[in-house]
Design a protein around this motif. Structure first.
Motif, short mmCIF file in Angstrom:
data_model
loop_
_atom_site.label_atom_id
_atom_site.label_comp_id
_atom_site.label_asym_id
_atom_site.label_seq_id
_atom_site.Cartn_x
_atom_site.Cartn_y
_atom_site.Cartn_z
N GLY A 102 0.82 -1.01 0.05
CA GLY A 102 -0.04 -0.01 -0.25
C GLY A 102 0.89 1.30 -0.27
N ILE A 103 2.08 1.05 -0.67
CA ILE A 103 2.88 2.53 -0.64
C ILE A 103 2.53 2.89 -2.12
N ALA A 104 2.09 4.25 -2.02
CA ALA A 104 1.70 5.13 -3.33
C ALA A 104 3.14 5.68 -4.09
N ARG A 105 2.75 5.90 -5.25
CA ARG A 105 3.85 6.45 -6.02
C ARG A 105 4.51 7.69 -5.21
N ASP A 106 3.74 8.51 -4.80
CA ASP A 106 4.27 9.89 -4.22
C ASP A 106 4.44 9.76 -2.65
N ASP A 107 4.33 8.54 -1.95
CA ASP A 107 4.68 8.42 -0.72
C ASP A 107 6.23 8.11 -0.46
N LYS A 108 6.60 9.41 -0.38
CA LYS A 108 8.17 9.48 -0.10
C LYS A 108 8.69 8.74 1.10
#
Length: 225
Positions: A102-108
């Motif tokens: 559940g790690i989004a592309r923009d989740d730095k």
């Protein structure tokens, strides 16, 4: 377990139960792994098996140095960055893992935490460092042989209910690894393998990486039909 069950069922584990692994079981696994073939029976491999406080010190040292901006000091050659189909496969499995977690592309922050897990040996209770004799440095056969023993090790572990993941992040800061694992200068640090009891509730452990087809991989010469 049947050999086919081991090979087809094994997967890379990145989440582990915080339960100790008995030394005798690890010795049994290493004994099986060391039956792997090697060039002219050179058997170039050595294993440094680390747990407890020494492993915690390696985790802390790796993480602190990476966050402080220290360049990696990996000892075994790593070649050029992947490109083409190889890069596509690398990105493909990363997408599978990020999706599972559940790690989004923009989740730095989430992505950085995921990367740091690698430098922490995925918080596994055991780390196996594979080294080879420095007098063999530069030999083409030696890394091939160490790859064979690593493959045998992860399969033997899986047959005993243990999970593993072969990785390089855990050895990127080689001075830290050498200090706390007691690795002498006559050894070259090649790979690390996180090892422990798989945590089945950890989403990434359910990921099965995609494999290219046999038609893509194999060329048959001289066969009829």
């Amino acid at each position: 377990m049947l050999f086919d069950d081991v090979v087809l069922g094994r997967r890379s584990c990145r989440g582990y139960k915080q339960e100790p692994v008995p030394r005798r079981l690890i010795e049994e696994i290493l004994g099986l792994a060391m039956r792997a073939p090697s060039s002219m029976n050179t058997q170039p491999w050595h294993f440094y098996v680390i747990t407890g406080e020494p492993l915690d010190r390696i985790r802390r040292g790796n993480t602190e140095r990476i966050l402080a901006g220290h360049p990696d000091s990996r000892e075994f050659r790593k070649g050029q960055p992947f490109a083409g189909a190889h890069r596509d496969r690398q990105v493909g499995v990363a997408k599978q893992l990020f999706s599972a977690m559940g790690i989004a592309r923009d989740d730095k922050d989430g992505r950085q935490d995921w990367v740091l897990r690698g430098f922490r040996q995925f918080d596994a209770p055991v780390c196996v460092i594979i080294t080879y004799d420095r007098v063999l440095d530069g030999s083409d056969d030696t890394p091939f042989d160490c790859g064979a023993v690593a493959t045998a090790l992860v399969n033997a572990a899986w047959s005993r209910g243990l999970g593993t993941v072969i990785n390089s992040q855990g050895i990127m800061q080689s001075p830290v690894v050498r200090e706390h694992a007691g690795i002498p200068d006559d050894q070259v640090i090649m790979k690390s393998i996180a090892l422990g009891w798989p945590d089945d509730s950890f989403p990434a452990n359910a990921v099965v990486s995609e494999r290219k087809s046999l038609d893509e991989a194999a060329v048959f010469v001289g066969f009829e039909g």
